[in-house]
Design a protein around this motif. Structure first.
Motif, PDB file in Angstrom:
ATOM      1  N   PRO A 123       0.816  -1.217   0.000  1.00 17.43           N
ATOM      2  CA  PRO A 123       0.000   0.000   0.000  1.00 17.43           C
ATOM      3  C   PRO A 123       0.853   1.271   0.000  1.00 17.43           C
ATOM      4  N   GLY A 124       1.915   1.287  -0.816  1.00 21.09           N
ATOM      5  CA  GLY A 124       2.799   2.442  -0.862  1.00 21.09           C
ATOM      6  C   GLY A 124       4.028   2.125  -1.686  1.00 21.09           C
ATOM      7  N   THR A 125       5.098   2.874  -1.467  1.00 20.07           N
ATOM      8  CA  THR A 125       6.330   2.739  -2.242  1.00 20.07           C
ATOM      9  C   THR A 125       7.390   2.035  -1.415  1.00 20.07           C
ATOM     10  N   PHE A 126       7.961   0.955  -1.950  1.00 17.56           N
ATOM     11  CA  PHE A 126       8.956   0.178  -1.224  1.00 17.56           C
ATOM     12  C   PHE A 126      10.340   0.807  -1.377  1.00 17.56           C
ATOM     13  N   SER A 127      11.024   1.047  -0.267  1.00 14.74           N
ATOM     14  CA  SER A 127      12.401   1.540  -0.269  1.00 14.74           C
ATOM     15  C   SER A 127      13.344   0.352  -0.250  1.00 14.74           C
ATOM     16  N   ALA A 128      14.048   0.141  -1.333  1.00 15.03           N
ATOM     17  CA  ALA A 128      14.928  -1.024  -1.468  1.00 15.03           C
ATOM     18  C   ALA A 128      16.313  -0.686  -0.929  1.00 15.03           C
ATOM     19  N   ILE A 129      16.741  -1.409   0.096  1.00 15.82           N
ATOM     20  CA  ILE A 129      18.032  -1.139   0.724  1.00 15.82           C
ATOM     21  C   ILE A 129      18.878  -2.404   0.786  1.00 15.82           C
ATOM     22  N   SER A 130      20.182  -2.186   0.976  1.00 11.12           N
ATOM     23  CA  SER A 130      21.115  -3.305   1.087  1.00 11.12           C
ATOM     24  C   SER A 130      21.059  -3.916   2.474  1.00 11.12           C
ATOM     25  N   SER A 131      21.723  -5.051   2.637  1.00  9.30           N
ATOM     26  CA  SER A 131      21.853  -5.690   3.949  1.00  9.30           C
ATOM     27  C   SER A 131      22.984  -5.001   4.710  1.00  9.30           C
ATOM     28  N   TYR A 132      22.674  -4.493   5.896  1.00 11.98           N
ATOM     29  CA  TYR A 132      23.632  -3.632   6.585  1.00 11.98           C
ATOM     30  C   TYR A 132      24.939  -4.342   6.918  1.00 11.98           C
ATOM     31  N   ASP A 133      24.896  -5.609   7.313  1.00  8.15           N
ATOM     32  CA  ASP A 133      26.142  -6.272   7.693  1.00  8.15           C
ATOM     33  C   ASP A 133      27.092  -6.384   6.507  1.00  8.15           C
ATOM     34  N   LEU A 134      26.556  -6.658   5.320  1.00 13.15           N
ATOM     35  CA  LEU A 134      27.400  -6.691   4.121  1.00 13.15           C
ATOM     36  C   LEU A 134      27.914  -5.293   3.787  1.00 13.15           C
TER      37      LEU A 134
END
Length: 233
Positions: A123-134
């Motif tokens: 129901p909105g816009t997905f913010s695609a982010i990396s995996s923080y540990d990597l």
């Protein structure tokens, strides 16, 4: 157990896969850095290899160009082959004057003009982010090596030859560091499947200065980025 796009059997592929867009870059990487290399895929010439790097099992496979392509390969690797993490190692165009040719961009997040996330019916816009540990490990390695690197947002576009010639500048005005064509789909697929993903990019050309590297240079000389990926795999 093979798929329509991958002839590998279960156990042929490591838990971490490095994915350049260009399958010839995958071949170069495997032949240059890995020991005891075995090729696990030739379907559609999307070459894939597994070997060891400093005693650790690693796989390298091309993803092809664009989000539909990496969406297919990453989904199959995650769901059919037990892969836990994918590190994209690609090239990009710089959108900022302080991001120079051959600098490394460690993508913290990815914007897009794609409709890729529509499939999740959010129901909105997905913010695609990396995996923080990597991400954190990549930053540490870049610092140790004394490399010129930048951490931040990139734009993953579905369009290479854009009819709107001002499109790149609009994304640059929002702070995007570079433009490429795969990271959003990779991050979204990993998030949906509870897996890990990271994108490392070497600047191959600048939309600010119009400088650029050759196809052969992109295939064989972006080794600093490749070594970071291998060391954190």
């Amino acid at each position: 157990m093979s798929t329509p796009h991958n002839q590998a059997q279960m156990g042929d592929i490591a838990k971490t896969v490095l994915m350049p867009g260009d399958p010839l870059r995958a071949k170069f990487l495997a032949e240059t850095y890995l020991e005891d290399v075995k090729q696990f895929n030739t379907v559609r010439n999307m070459l894939g290899y597994t070997g060891t790097y400093q005693g650790k099992q690693v796989s390298i496979m091309g993803s092809g160009m664009g989000q539909p392509s990496i969406g297919i390969y990453s989904h199959e690797l995650f769901t059919q082959y037990g892969v836990e993490a994918i590190i994209r190692i690609g090239s990009c165009g710089s959108l900022q004057k302080n991001v120079h040719l051959r600098d490394i961009i460690i993508a913290q997040g990815s914007c897009t003009d794609s409709n890729f996330a529509h499939q999740y019916e959010l129901p909105g816009t997905f913010s695609a982010i990396s995996s923080y540990d990597l991400l954190e490990q990549a930053v540490v390695k870049a610092k140790e090596k004394g490399l010129n690197y930048h951490v931040g947002n990139v734009i993953a576009s579905d369009i290479f030859y854009h009819a709107d010639q001002g499109s790149a500048q609009k994304w640059a005005s929002m702070g995007c560091l570079g433009v490429e064509m795969e990271s959003y789909a990779l991050f979204a697929t990993a998030a949906h499947l509870d897996k890990k993903a990271l994108t490392l990019l070497t600047v191959s050309d600048s939309l600010v200065t119009q400088e650029e590297t050759t196809a052969e240079e992109r295939e064989k000389t972006f080794t600093a980025m490749m070594e970071i990926a291998l060391e954190i795999a």
